[in-house]
Design an enzyme around this catalytic site. Structure first.
Site, PDB file in Angstrom:
ATOM      1  N   SER A 131       0.835  -1.204   0.000  1.00  0.00           N
ATOM      2  CA  SER A 131       0.000   0.000   0.000  1.00  0.00           C
ATOM      3  C   SER A 131       0.872   1.258   0.000  1.00  0.00           C
ATOM      4  CB  SER A 131      -0.911   0.015   1.217  1.00  0.00           C
ATOM      5  OG  SER A 131      -1.662  -1.171   1.279  1.00  0.00           O
TER       6      SER A 131
HETATM    7  N1  SAH Z   1      -1.143  -3.601   3.543  1.00  0.00           N
HETATM    8  C1  SAH Z   1      -0.611  -4.582   2.665  1.00  0.00           C
HETATM    9  C2  SAH Z   1      -1.406  -4.543   1.382  1.00  0.00           C
HETATM   10  C3  SAH Z   1      -1.382  -5.801   0.648  1.00  0.00           C
HETATM   11  S1  SAH Z   1      -2.416  -5.803  -0.775  1.00  0.00           S
HETATM   12  C4  SAH Z   1       0.850  -4.278   2.442  1.00  0.00           C
HETATM   13  O1  SAH Z   1       1.284  -3.229   2.930  1.00  0.00           O
HETATM   14  O2  SAH Z   1       1.555  -5.057   1.816  1.00  0.00           O
HETATM   15  C5  SAH Z   1      -3.808  -6.682  -0.178  1.00  0.00           C
HETATM   16  C6  SAH Z   1      -3.593  -8.089   0.254  1.00  0.00           C
HETATM   17  O3  SAH Z   1      -4.873  -8.632   0.528  1.00  0.00           O
HETATM   18  C7  SAH Z   1      -2.972  -8.999  -0.813  1.00  0.00           C
HETATM   19  O4  SAH Z   1      -1.822  -9.591  -0.292  1.00  0.00           O
HETATM   20  C8  SAH Z   1      -4.059 -10.036  -1.095  1.00  0.00           C
HETATM   21  O5  SAH Z   1      -3.568 -11.328  -1.359  1.00  0.00           O
HETATM   22  C9  SAH Z   1      -4.843 -10.014   0.195  1.00  0.00           C
HETATM   23  N2  SAH Z   1      -6.211 -10.522   0.080  1.00  0.00           N
HETATM   24  C10 SAH Z   1      -7.115 -10.343  -0.911  1.00  0.00           C
HETATM   25  N3  SAH Z   1      -8.258 -11.002  -0.649  1.00  0.00           N
HETATM   26  C11 SAH Z   1      -8.074 -11.623   0.548  1.00  0.00           C
HETATM   27  C12 SAH Z   1      -8.886 -12.479   1.369  1.00  0.00           C
HETATM   28  N4  SAH Z   1     -10.130 -12.839   1.019  1.00  0.00           N
HETATM   29  N5  SAH Z   1      -8.359 -12.916   2.531  1.00  0.00           N
HETATM   30  C13 SAH Z   1      -7.105 -12.585   2.927  1.00  0.00           C
HETATM   31  N6  SAH Z   1      -6.299 -11.787   2.187  1.00  0.00           N
HETATM   32  C14 SAH Z   1      -6.765 -11.316   1.031  1.00  0.00           C
END
Ligand code: SAH
Length: 227
Positions: free
Chosen positions: A77
């Site tokens: 993010s």
């Molecule tokens: N705050 C994180 C953002 C990651 S992007 C960072 O700083 O890296 C969002 C994440 O949500 C991704 O890794 C994706 O795989 C996860 N995601 C999407 N759908 C999901 C679900 N149903 N359950 C758990 N994780 C999920």
């Protein structure tokens, strides 16, 4: 400046120009200019080594205020959004237990971790989770528990949570997550179709839900099932 071997061992790869104090300070100032005012949050943006959360090839861009790819079609993010969400979690509250949906590379988790009691973080893609786990170890973050699972289900074992933070956007907030929110607890989530979401903070007051809009954001979608 050359990074010292001891710094490397401690996971503190500071000293290389791109990750210098000045570069980080510029990011902190930018977030301040954009309205982030909680000093503890700004300190975390300054102190958490974001370059360790992205691929080495992208490390030079780690202190830019942008989302960056972390593999598997996912992104780390944008620092502004991480700061805004962290502020929204902490405003007039000191949450003990926080549920995070979407660990990703673990950057948001690392920023929030010293500011709350415990974080329970759920990620559907195992490869990302393994890497995040290794980073938490390297950075000696000990109040974070992670789980390979589907965030639509939350993590009922440790419920209720004082705060729930979603790092991926559903079209509507899953019922299971409301159910796992403590009375008076708050859920912060991007809601809406890909690339066009509202960041909302929903507070649970008895059976009533109080919703505030915190502005437009762009997140990856919350996906069903395991990756
Ligand atoms: N705050 C994180 C953002 C990651 S992007 C960072 O700083 O890296 C969002 C994440 O949500 C991704 O890794 C994706 O795989 C996860 N995601 C999407 N759908 C999901 C679900 N149903 N359950 C758990 N994780 C999920």
């Amino acid at each position: 400046m050359v990074a010292r071997a001891t710094d490397m061992k401690n996971g503190n790869r500071a000293g290389i120009g791109m990750t210098s104090a000045r570069t980080r300070e510029r990011l902190v100032q930018r977030l301040r200019d954009q309205g982030i005012s909680n000093p503890a949050v700004l300190d975390q943006i300054r102190n958490v080594p974001r370059h360790l959360f992205v691929d080495e090839a992208l490390a030079t861009r780690a202190y830019e205020d942008t989302a960056l790819p972390i593999g598997q079609g996912q992104t780390i993010s944008q620092p502004y959004v991480v700061a805004r969400m962290t502020e929204a979690v902490l405003e007039n509250a000191s949450p003990r237990k926080v549920l995070e949906i979407g660990t990703g590379c673990g950057y948001q988790t690392a920023v929030l971790s010293p500011l709350v009691g415990f974080i329970y973080s759920v990620e559907r893609i195992n490869v990302l989770l393994d890497r995040a786990r290794a980073r938490f170890r390297e950075l000696r973050i000990q109040n974070v528990h992670v789980r390979h699972g589907d965030g639509f289900q939350g993590w009922p074992t440790h419920a209720p949570y004082d705060a729930i933070l979603m790092a991926a956007a559903p079209l509507a907030i899953p019922r299971a997550l409301f159910d796992q929110l403590a009375p008076g607890g708050r859920l912060i989530a991007p809601v809406g179709p890909e690339g066009r979401q509202q960041l909302v903070r929903v507070t649970k007051r008895g059976e009533e839900l109080h919703t505030e809009s915190l502005g437009l954001v762009s997140f990856v979608p919350l996906l069903q099932g395991l990756g």
